[in-house]
Design an enzyme around this catalytic site. Structure first.
Site, PDB file in Angstrom:
ATOM      1  N   SER A  53       9.185  42.818 -61.112  1.00 45.13           N
ATOM      2  CA  SER A  53       8.760  42.416 -59.777  1.00 45.13           C
ATOM      3  C   SER A  53       7.966  43.552 -59.147  1.00 45.13           C
ATOM      4  O   SER A  53       8.366  44.718 -59.215  1.00 45.13           O
ATOM      5  CB  SER A  53       9.975  42.087 -58.902  1.00 45.13           C
ATOM      6  OG  SER A  53       9.573  41.616 -57.633  1.00 45.13           O
ATOM      7  N   GLU A  54       6.827  43.212 -58.528  1.00 49.02           N
ATOM      8  CA  GLU A  54       5.929  44.264 -58.044  1.00 49.02           C
ATOM      9  C   GLU A  54       6.505  45.092 -56.909  1.00 49.02           C
ATOM     10  O   GLU A  54       5.967  46.159 -56.596  1.00 49.02           O
ATOM     11  CB  GLU A  54       4.566  43.685 -57.650  1.00 49.02           C
ATOM     12  CG  GLU A  54       4.576  42.644 -56.557  1.00 49.02           C
ATOM     13  CD  GLU A  54       4.611  41.228 -57.109  1.00 49.02           C
ATOM     14  OE1 GLU A  54       4.026  40.345 -56.468  1.00 49.02           O
ATOM     15  OE2 GLU A  54       5.249  40.994 -58.160  1.00 49.02           O
ATOM     16  N   ASN A  55       7.583  44.623 -56.281  1.00 50.36           N
ATOM     17  CA  ASN A  55       8.178  45.452 -55.240  1.00 50.36           C
ATOM     18  C   ASN A  55       9.109  46.526 -55.809  1.00 50.36           C
ATOM     19  O   ASN A  55       9.770  47.242 -55.063  1.00 50.36           O
ATOM     20  CB  ASN A  55       8.916  44.603 -54.195  1.00 50.36           C
ATOM     21  CG  ASN A  55      10.031  43.766 -54.790  1.00 50.36           C
ATOM     22  OD1 ASN A  55       9.931  43.296 -55.911  1.00 50.36           O
ATOM     23  ND2 ASN A  55      11.102  43.579 -54.036  1.00 50.36           N
TER      24      ASN A  55
END
Length: 219
Positions: A53-55
């Protein structure tokens, strides 16, 4: 899993189920917000993948009984973290993406055209919460699958000759999966490779303004 009142899969669930067939054992996968988050429910239990996940996470799982209220995916939904999973800052997360370490990126779409261009981040005149990581994900991933309903709510085609909405990226789409059909981009351009059960070719042609070759095994 919530289904329709008749117990059948909804259109979005049908799409998610078909996309799940494209994910292979050992893949690092990024699932965009919305429809793509339905995919894990349909994955083959025999495969082992890492959801990134990019976060700032790798190794995301479904929510479990010991959910940390501060542990959320890029869409802000509660999530779990598998044993061996890790979290890190955004610079490391995007280094993974931009460095080509994501095998499959699955995103929703507003429009995809016959050149493989994607528009999925904004509609002019409507509020945009942010650009997000889509532009990095579609250029950094090895395979980009667009999972979307075949037509917009007003019936307009979403697989078009040329995108009219602001582009996310140019020529990046590998495959499109809708509730009606599956398309891929090959050397000769856009190809229809599969029809959903109960769907005929004329229906797909009527709801698609892009030009495409037909490469169906049964025809």
């Amino acid at each position: 899993m919530k289904r329709s009142e008749t117990g059948a899969l909804t259109a979005k669930q049908k799409i998610a189920k078909r996309v799940a067939q494209e994910i292979r054992d050992g893949d690092v996968v990024n699932l965009g917000i919305g429809l793509p988050t339905l995919i894990p429910a349909f994955l083959d239990s025999r495969i082992d993948i890492q959801i990134q996940s990019e976060n700032g996470f790798i190794g995301l799982t479904d929510v479990n009984e010991q959910t940390d209220k501060d542990l959320v995916n890029a869409g802000g939904q509660p999530t779990g973290l598998r044993p061996g999973g890790s979290y890190f800052d955004s610079s490391v997360s995007f280094a993974l993406i931009r460095g080509g370490h994501v095998d499959v990126s699955v995103l929703g779409g507003l429009e995809v055209d016959e050149q493989g261009n994607l528009a999925n981040w904004m509609v002019p005149g409507k509020m945009v919460p942010g650009m997000g990581g889509a532009m990095d994900l579609v250029t950094g991933a090895k395979k980009v699958i667009i999972a979307m309903e075949h037509c917009a709510k007003d019936g307009a085609a979403k697989i078009v000759k040329r995108c009219t909405l602001p582009l996310t990226a140019v020529g990046v789409v590998s495959m499109i999966v809708t509730e009606l059909a599956v398309f891929r981009f090959a050397e000769r351009g856009l190809e229809l490779i599969e029809l959903a059960d109960g769907v005929d070719l004329d229906t797909v042609k009527a709801k698609t303004t892009a030009s495409f070759a037909v490469n169906l095994p049964q025809l």
